[in-house]
Write an enzyme that holds these catalytic residues in place. Sequence first.
Site, PDB file in Angstrom:
ATOM      1  N   ARG A  98       0.886  -1.177   0.000  1.00 47.59           N
ATOM      2  CA  ARG A  98       0.000   0.000   0.000  1.00 47.59           C
ATOM      3  C   ARG A  98       0.912   1.213   0.000  1.00 47.59           C
ATOM      4  NH1 ARG A  98      -5.466   1.184   3.345  1.00 47.59           N
ATOM      5  NH2 ARG A  98      -6.179  -0.081   1.627  1.00 47.59           N
ATOM      6  N   HIS A 136      -7.017   0.865  -6.821  1.00 44.10           N
ATOM      7  CA  HIS A 136      -7.268  -0.040  -5.701  1.00 44.10           C
ATOM      8  C   HIS A 136      -7.882  -1.320  -6.303  1.00 44.10           C
ATOM      9  CE1 HIS A 136      -7.677  -1.404  -1.739  1.00 44.10           C
ATOM     10  NE2 HIS A 136      -8.567  -0.570  -1.242  1.00 44.10           N
ATOM     11  N   GLN A 147      -9.937  -3.924  -4.228  1.00 42.56           N
ATOM     12  CA  GLN A 147     -11.255  -3.399  -3.864  1.00 42.56           C
ATOM     13  C   GLN A 147     -12.225  -3.597  -5.033  1.00 42.56           C
ATOM     14  OE1 GLN A 147     -12.136  -1.642  -0.758  1.00 42.56           O
ATOM     15  NE2 GLN A 147     -14.121  -2.166  -1.608  1.00 42.56           N
ATOM     16  N   ASP A 178     -17.079   7.138  -2.083  1.00 39.13           N
ATOM     17  CA  ASP A 178     -15.852   6.989  -1.282  1.00 39.13           C
ATOM     18  C   ASP A 178     -15.557   8.362  -0.675  1.00 39.13           C
ATOM     19  OD1 ASP A 178     -13.441   6.106  -0.197  1.00 39.13           O
ATOM     20  OD2 ASP A 178     -12.322   6.264  -2.077  1.00 39.13           O
ATOM     21  N   CYS A 228     -16.499   1.753  -0.053  1.00 39.86           N
ATOM     22  CA  CYS A 228     -15.358   0.858   0.230  1.00 39.86           C
ATOM     23  C   CYS A 228     -14.928   0.933   1.691  1.00 39.86           C
ATOM     24  CB  CYS A 228     -14.195   1.207  -0.684  1.00 39.86           C
ATOM     25  SG  CYS A 228     -13.667   2.914  -0.497  1.00 39.86           S
ATOM     26  N   ARG A 253     -14.077  -8.743   0.781  1.00 37.22           N
ATOM     27  CA  ARG A 253     -12.641  -8.524   0.531  1.00 37.22           C
ATOM     28  C   ARG A 253     -11.860  -9.798   0.868  1.00 37.22           C
ATOM     29  NH1 ARG A 253     -10.469  -3.396   0.709  1.00 37.22           N
ATOM     30  NH2 ARG A 253      -8.653  -4.528  -0.075  1.00 37.22           N
TER      31      ARG A 253
HETATM   32  N1   CP Z   1     -11.447  -0.281   1.723  1.00 35.69           N
HETATM   33  C1   CP Z   1     -10.195  -0.389   2.223  1.00 35.69           C
HETATM   34  O1   CP Z   1      -9.224  -0.649   1.508  1.00 35.69           O
HETATM   35  O2   CP Z   1     -10.118  -0.211   3.563  1.00 35.69           O
HETATM   36  P1   CP Z   1      -8.782  -0.063   4.405  1.00 35.69           P
HETATM   37  O3   CP Z   1      -8.155   1.248   4.018  1.00 35.69           O
HETATM   38  O4   CP Z   1      -9.227  -0.087   5.832  1.00 35.69           O
HETATM   39  O5   CP Z   1      -7.870  -1.204   4.073  1.00 35.69           O
HETATM   40  N1  NVA Z   2      -9.755   6.670  -1.554  1.00 34.48           N
HETATM   41  C1  NVA Z   2      -9.443   6.182  -0.232  1.00 34.48           C
HETATM   42  C2  NVA Z   2      -9.693   4.718  -0.166  1.00 34.48           C
HETATM   43  C3  NVA Z   2      -9.385   4.057   1.134  1.00 34.48           C
HETATM   44  C4  NVA Z   2      -9.638   2.600   1.087  1.00 34.48           C
HETATM   45  C5  NVA Z   2      -7.996   6.518   0.110  1.00 34.48           C
HETATM   46  O1  NVA Z   2      -7.134   6.400  -0.776  1.00 34.48           O
HETATM   47  O2  NVA Z   2      -7.729   6.903   1.236  1.00 34.48           O
END
Ligand code: CP
Ligand code: NVA
Length: 304
Positions: free
Chosen positions: A101, A128, A131, A223, A263, A290
């Site tokens: 990440r 993502h 997701q 989101d 999400c 997920r």
């Molecule tokens: N939706 C999602 O990826 O959640 P987290 O940021 O908690 O992993």
């Molecule tokens: N768009 C959000 C998604 C988190 C799962 C972010 O990048 O923070």
Amino acid sequence: MDKNIISIDSLSLKEISLIMKLAGKLKRAPFMRKAALANKTLALLFQKPSNRTRISFEVAMTHLGGYTLYLSPEEINMGVREPVKDVACVVSRYVDIIVARVFSHNDILTLARYSSVPVINGLSDLEHPCQALSDLFTIKEKFRSLKKVKLAYVGDGNNVLNSLLMIAAKTGLDISVATPKGYEPAREIFDKAAAAAKKSGSVVTISNDPFTAVRGADVVYTDVWASMGQEADKQQRLLDFNGFQINETLMKSAGADAFIMHCLPAHRGEEITDVVDGKNSIIYDQAENRMHVQKAILLKMLGK
Ligand code: CP
Ligand code: NVA
């Protein structure tokens, strides 16, 4: 299958379909492959916090008989303590698969380039993909066929939308997007999605009008307005996204039984109201899925 999952674009329709089928089986029988990943180690290299992505991958790995190492932003400090290239070269000598990440999409590309083991994008500023795969699974669970299903996305043209747009366009799901001006999805993604939609027959619409976007929608998705890393812009974004909230008024323009997706994490009172907790919300199914989908991803990536 490509060695890595960095972008939805690199997955073929067949691969997406195999992941969906396997995830369905694993949801019905969570322990049916309980030793498949024995002696395999997954490294979660995270530059940002996570609830769902981290936990669902860890539990998935446990159910498959493997082991997970969670490496928090402080521990590896990728790109600061040492270059991303060195992290890729070293970590991939220890483990069998990496989920990363990152802030910058370039970092995940560099990791994938230098890693000798598969790299999965667990969220970058551009995409993502895990997701989106899981969201497709959730939508498929609710509708027998994706034909004539209309998905509306209202909010920021961010990483989550980019991957969702691409998977919808590839799989023939109609998608109608409304963002404020200046917050549209990435041009490169939109162009690829438009090309994919021509092949699949999906109708892709991008506008700046939430009410038009949700009209007749079967699913309404949103989101956060300020993603991780965009905290400094939050006040400006709250102003710019005024009118783009998923609430009861907006939902009246959608189909009568339209489902609500997010999400997560959700900011009640910003991009969504307490419709999160209403009868049409499938947000927690979405979060649960997920784990099932990631099990399928891990098995496919590791050739099991
Ligand atoms: N939706 C999602 O990826 O959640 P987290 O940021 O908690 O992993
Ligand atoms: N768009 C959000 C998604 C988190 C799962 C972010 O990048 O923070």
